[in-house]
Design an enzyme around this catalytic site. Structure first.
Site, PDB file in Angstrom:
ATOM      1  N   VAL A   1       0.838  -1.194   0.000  1.00 28.53           N
ATOM      2  CA  VAL A   1       0.000   0.000   0.000  1.00 28.53           C
ATOM      3  C   VAL A   1       0.877   1.249   0.000  1.00 28.53           C
ATOM      4  O   VAL A   1       1.835   1.350   0.765  1.00 28.53           O
ATOM      5  CB  VAL A   1      -0.901   0.007   1.262  1.00 28.53           C
ATOM      6  CG1 VAL A   1      -1.695   1.283   1.362  1.00 28.53           C
ATOM      7  CG2 VAL A   1      -1.826  -1.202   1.255  1.00 28.53           C
ATOM      8  N   CYS A   2       0.534   2.199  -0.869  1.00 24.06           N
ATOM      9  CA  CYS A   2       1.216   3.497  -0.890  1.00 24.06           C
ATOM     10  C   CYS A   2       0.315   4.492  -0.169  1.00 24.06           C
ATOM     11  O   CYS A   2      -0.668   4.964  -0.716  1.00 24.06           O
ATOM     12  CB  CYS A   2       1.463   3.940  -2.332  1.00 24.06           C
ATOM     13  SG  CYS A   2       2.293   5.528  -2.442  1.00 24.06           S
ATOM     14  N   LEU A   3       0.645   4.755   1.072  1.00 19.71           N
ATOM     15  CA  LEU A   3      -0.174   5.630   1.899  1.00 19.71           C
ATOM     16  C   LEU A   3       0.766   6.472   2.750  1.00 19.71           C
ATOM     17  O   LEU A   3       1.467   5.942   3.616  1.00 19.71           O
ATOM     18  CB  LEU A   3      -1.101   4.773   2.767  1.00 19.71           C
ATOM     19  CG  LEU A   3      -2.231   5.432   3.515  1.00 19.71           C
ATOM     20  CD1 LEU A   3      -3.160   6.193   2.572  1.00 19.71           C
ATOM     21  CD2 LEU A   3      -3.033   4.391   4.279  1.00 19.71           C
TER      22      LEU A   3
END
Length: 176
Positions: free
Chosen positions: A75-77
């Site tokens: 996840v790119c968060l």
């Protein structure tokens, strides 16, 4: 303590290797989103320095989203990867951060370039593909299936010739 709080909430938490540093959480797509009705297994790994260092979060079953790598589930968060604070907890991730990510994708910072490109060029087709992935990969039975797939023993498919061993070559010798 943080893991226990998550377990006491409405989330289904499944520990891995009987520890509290690795576990899977059943996560439902947010209401009134393209992901509504989808169910994902989220793998969580807590570093030794948690809560001062952010947890590692990843989708186990597939999801079509610009900010989720389709192969690894990473996840790119920003709030997890860069601006994590010990003030946050696991409930924040599942009640705020992940729902916000699914509700408001950021195609300008993608991990899945195909999803980002499709979202910017043809929103209707993007929406359709998201729903298709939800139907195909994000049902309750997909969560159980992905667990069973991970636990199968692939060694059974390897023959003695492939490993270069046989029963005659067992280490050690029997006493005479």
């Amino acid at each position: 303590m943080d893991v226990m709080k998550l377990m006491m909430s409405d989330y289904n938490v499944e520990t891995i290797n009987d520890g509290l540093n690795e576990f899977n959480v059943k996560f439902h797509g947010p209401k009134e989103s393209l992901y509504e009705g989808g169910v994902w297994k989220i793998r969580v790994e807590l570093p030794d320095a948690y809560p001062f260092k952010s947890p590692s979060i990843g989708f186990v079953n597939k999801i079509f989203h610009p900010n989720v790598d389709e192969l690894s589930g990473s996840v790119c968060l920003d709030v997890i990867n860069q601006s994590w604070s010990p003030m946050f907890d696991l409930l924040n991730i599942f009640e705020v951060f992940l729902p916000q990510l699914l509700l408001y994708p950021n195609p300008s910072d993608p991990l899945n370039g195909d999803a980002a490109s499709l979202m910017m060029k043809d929103r209707k087709q993007y929406d359709q593909k998201v729903k298709e992935y939800c139907e195909r990969y994000a049902k309750k039975e997909d969560i159980t299936k992905s667990t069973a797939d991970n636990e199968t023993d692939d060694d059974d498919d390897i023959t003695d010739e492939e490993t270069g061993s046989s029963d005659d070559e067992i280490a050690g010798h029997a006493d005479p």
